[in-house]
Motif scaffolding. Structure first.
Motif, PDB file in Angstrom:
ATOM      1  N   ILE A 162      12.466   8.603   3.171  1.00 35.70           N
ATOM      2  CA  ILE A 162      11.386   7.804   3.737  1.00 35.70           C
ATOM      3  C   ILE A 162      10.250   7.685   2.734  1.00 35.70           C
ATOM      4  O   ILE A 162      10.139   8.480   1.803  1.00 35.70           O
ATOM      5  CB  ILE A 162      10.853   8.416   5.050  1.00 35.70           C
ATOM      6  CG1 ILE A 162      10.281   9.812   4.798  1.00 35.70           C
ATOM      7  CG2 ILE A 162      11.927   8.460   6.113  1.00 35.70           C
ATOM      8  CD1 ILE A 162       9.514  10.371   5.963  1.00 35.70           C
ATOM      9  N   THR A 163       9.424   6.682   2.939  1.00 36.70           N
ATOM     10  CA  THR A 163       8.201   6.500   2.165  1.00 36.70           C
ATOM     11  C   THR A 163       7.040   6.500   3.142  1.00 36.70           C
ATOM     12  O   THR A 163       7.054   5.737   4.115  1.00 36.70           O
ATOM     13  CB  THR A 163       8.238   5.159   1.394  1.00 36.70           C
ATOM     14  OG1 THR A 163       9.367   5.162   0.511  1.00 36.70           O
ATOM     15  CG2 THR A 163       6.971   4.959   0.584  1.00 36.70           C
ATOM     16  N   LEU A 164       6.078   7.374   2.921  1.00 36.97           N
ATOM     17  CA  LEU A 164       4.894   7.405   3.777  1.00 36.97           C
ATOM     18  C   LEU A 164       3.917   6.321   3.336  1.00 36.97           C
ATOM     19  O   LEU A 164       3.595   6.216   2.159  1.00 36.97           O
ATOM     20  CB  LEU A 164       4.200   8.765   3.706  1.00 36.97           C
ATOM     21  CG  LEU A 164       4.923   9.924   4.368  1.00 36.97           C
ATOM     22  CD1 LEU A 164       4.110  11.199   4.209  1.00 36.97           C
ATOM     23  CD2 LEU A 164       5.190   9.653   5.828  1.00 36.97           C
ATOM     24  N   VAL A 165       3.481   5.506   4.297  1.00 37.01           N
ATOM     25  CA  VAL A 165       2.557   4.405   4.024  1.00 37.01           C
ATOM     26  C   VAL A 165       1.470   4.393   5.092  1.00 37.01           C
ATOM     27  O   VAL A 165       1.557   5.106   6.091  1.00 37.01           O
ATOM     28  CB  VAL A 165       3.292   3.041   4.001  1.00 37.01           C
ATOM     29  CG1 VAL A 165       4.296   2.972   2.866  1.00 37.01           C
ATOM     30  CG2 VAL A 165       3.979   2.764   5.330  1.00 37.01           C
ATOM     31  N   GLY A 166       0.458   3.565   4.896  1.00 38.74           N
ATOM     32  CA  GLY A 166      -0.592   3.392   5.891  1.00 38.74           C
ATOM     33  C   GLY A 166      -0.038   2.777   7.161  1.00 38.74           C
ATOM     34  O   GLY A 166       1.011   2.128   7.149  1.00 38.74           O
ATOM     35  N   LYS A 167      -0.752   2.955   8.263  1.00 33.60           N
ATOM     36  CA  LYS A 167      -0.241   2.488   9.557  1.00 33.60           C
ATOM     37  C   LYS A 167       0.004   0.988   9.610  1.00 33.60           C
ATOM     38  O   LYS A 167       0.874   0.529  10.334  1.00 33.60           O
ATOM     39  CB  LYS A 167      -1.159   2.925  10.684  1.00 33.60           C
ATOM     40  CG  LYS A 167      -2.548   2.331  10.622  1.00 33.60           C
ATOM     41  CD  LYS A 167      -3.401   2.854  11.747  1.00 33.60           C
ATOM     42  CE  LYS A 167      -4.817   2.316  11.637  1.00 33.60           C
ATOM     43  NZ  LYS A 167      -5.665   2.832  12.689  1.00 33.60           N
ATOM     44  N   ASN A 168      -0.719   0.210   8.844  1.00 33.04           N
ATOM     45  CA  ASN A 168      -0.536  -1.242   8.865  1.00 33.04           C
ATOM     46  C   ASN A 168       0.660  -1.710   8.040  1.00 33.04           C
ATOM     47  O   ASN A 168       1.052  -2.864   8.139  1.00 33.04           O
ATOM     48  CB  ASN A 168      -1.799  -1.943   8.370  1.00 33.04           C
ATOM     49  CG  ASN A 168      -2.968  -1.723   9.304  1.00 33.04           C
ATOM     50  OD1 ASN A 168      -2.790  -1.574  10.501  1.00 33.04           O
ATOM     51  ND2 ASN A 168      -4.166  -1.693   8.754  1.00 33.04           N
ATOM     52  N   ASP A 169       1.243  -0.835   7.224  1.00 30.14           N
ATOM     53  CA  ASP A 169       2.346  -1.220   6.348  1.00 30.14           C
ATOM     54  C   ASP A 169       3.702  -0.722   6.824  1.00 30.14           C
ATOM     55  O   ASP A 169       4.728  -1.087   6.265  1.00 30.14           O
ATOM     56  CB  ASP A 169       2.106  -0.676   4.940  1.00 30.14           C
ATOM     57  CG  ASP A 169       0.869  -1.259   4.298  1.00 30.14           C
ATOM     58  OD1 ASP A 169       0.591  -2.445   4.535  1.00 30.14           O
ATOM     59  OD2 ASP A 169       0.176  -0.528   3.572  1.00 30.14           O
ATOM     60  N   SER A 170       3.750   0.109   7.852  1.00 27.89           N
ATOM     61  CA  SER A 170       4.979   0.806   8.213  1.00 27.89           C
ATOM     62  C   SER A 170       6.117  -0.108   8.658  1.00 27.89           C
ATOM     63  O   SER A 170       7.278   0.256   8.538  1.00 27.89           O
ATOM     64  CB  SER A 170       4.712   1.859   9.283  1.00 27.89           C
ATOM     65  OG  SER A 170       4.208   1.265  10.451  1.00 27.89           O
ATOM     66  N   ASN A 171       5.817  -1.287   9.146  1.00 26.57           N
ATOM     67  CA  ASN A 171       6.876  -2.194   9.604  1.00 26.57           C
ATOM     68  C   ASN A 171       7.357  -3.158   8.531  1.00 26.57           C
ATOM     69  O   ASN A 171       8.189  -4.017   8.805  1.00 26.57           O
ATOM     70  CB  ASN A 171       6.394  -2.989  10.829  1.00 26.57           C
ATOM     71  CG  ASN A 171       6.217  -2.114  12.044  1.00 26.57           C
ATOM     72  OD1 ASN A 171       6.953  -1.147  12.223  1.00 26.57           O
ATOM     73  ND2 ASN A 171       5.247  -2.432  12.870  1.00 26.57           N
ATOM     74  N   LEU A 172       6.860  -3.034   7.311  1.00 28.95           N
ATOM     75  CA  LEU A 172       7.201  -4.003   6.273  1.00 28.95           C
ATOM     76  C   LEU A 172       8.589  -3.799   5.680  1.00 28.95           C
ATOM     77  O   LEU A 172       9.244  -4.758   5.286  1.00 28.95           O
ATOM     78  CB  LEU A 172       6.155  -3.972   5.159  1.00 28.95           C
ATOM     79  CG  LEU A 172       4.746  -4.414   5.579  1.00 28.95           C
ATOM     80  CD1 LEU A 172       3.784  -4.278   4.411  1.00 28.95           C
ATOM     81  CD2 LEU A 172       4.762  -5.839   6.102  1.00 28.95           C
ATOM     82  N   LYS A 173       9.054  -2.553   5.581  1.00 31.48           N
ATOM     83  CA  LYS A 173      10.373  -2.277   5.003  1.00 31.48           C
ATOM     84  C   LYS A 173      11.041  -1.141   5.762  1.00 31.48           C
ATOM     85  O   LYS A 173      10.366  -0.226   6.224  1.00 31.48           O
ATOM     86  CB  LYS A 173      10.251  -1.865   3.533  1.00 31.48           C
ATOM     87  CG  LYS A 173       9.953  -2.978   2.582  1.00 31.48           C
ATOM     88  CD  LYS A 173      10.101  -2.492   1.153  1.00 31.48           C
ATOM     89  CE  LYS A 173       9.857  -3.618   0.172  1.00 31.48           C
ATOM     90  NZ  LYS A 173      10.006  -3.166  -1.210  1.00 31.48           N
ATOM     91  N   PRO A 174      12.380  -1.187   5.855  1.00 30.27           N
ATOM     92  CA  PRO A 174      13.082  -0.054   6.463  1.00 30.27           C
ATOM     93  C   PRO A 174      12.816   1.224   5.658  1.00 30.27           C
ATOM     94  O   PRO A 174      12.749   1.204   4.438  1.00 30.27           O
ATOM     95  CB  PRO A 174      14.554  -0.450   6.360  1.00 30.27           C
ATOM     96  CG  PRO A 174      14.551  -1.925   6.185  1.00 30.27           C
ATOM     97  CD  PRO A 174      13.270  -2.257   5.465  1.00 30.27           C
ATOM     98  N   GLY A 175      12.635   2.325   6.350  1.00 29.56           N
ATOM     99  CA  GLY A 175      12.387   3.590   5.675  1.00 29.56           C
ATOM    100  C   GLY A 175      10.925   3.866   5.405  1.00 29.56           C
ATOM    101  O   GLY A 175      10.568   4.945   4.954  1.00 29.56           O
TER     102      GLY A 175
END
Length: 66
Positions: A15-28
């Protein structure tokens, strides 16, 4: 990029941890505000953390492609 293993069934996941607004941009991509993201933040390699009553081990920590 964080590679984890769920101890209950030995399933591994990257997985890659991202900000809450980016989490739906790519699987994982997982939000750092999610239960899994919160449990993994600031943990060292090899740490075992509990997420929703499941034990997760951190197998690898690296820099992912964003």
């Amino acid at each position: 990029l964080i590679k984890i293993k769920f101890e209950s069934d030995s399933r591994e996941m990257e997985i890659t941890l991202v900000g809450k607004n980016d989490s739906n941009l790519k699987p994982g991509w997982i939000s750092c505000d999610s239960p899994l993201g919160q449990a993994l933040l600031n943990q060292p390699l090899g740490a075992k953390v509990s997420v929703n009553d499941q034990l997760v081990t951190i197998l690898d920590i690296g820099i992912g492609d964003i």
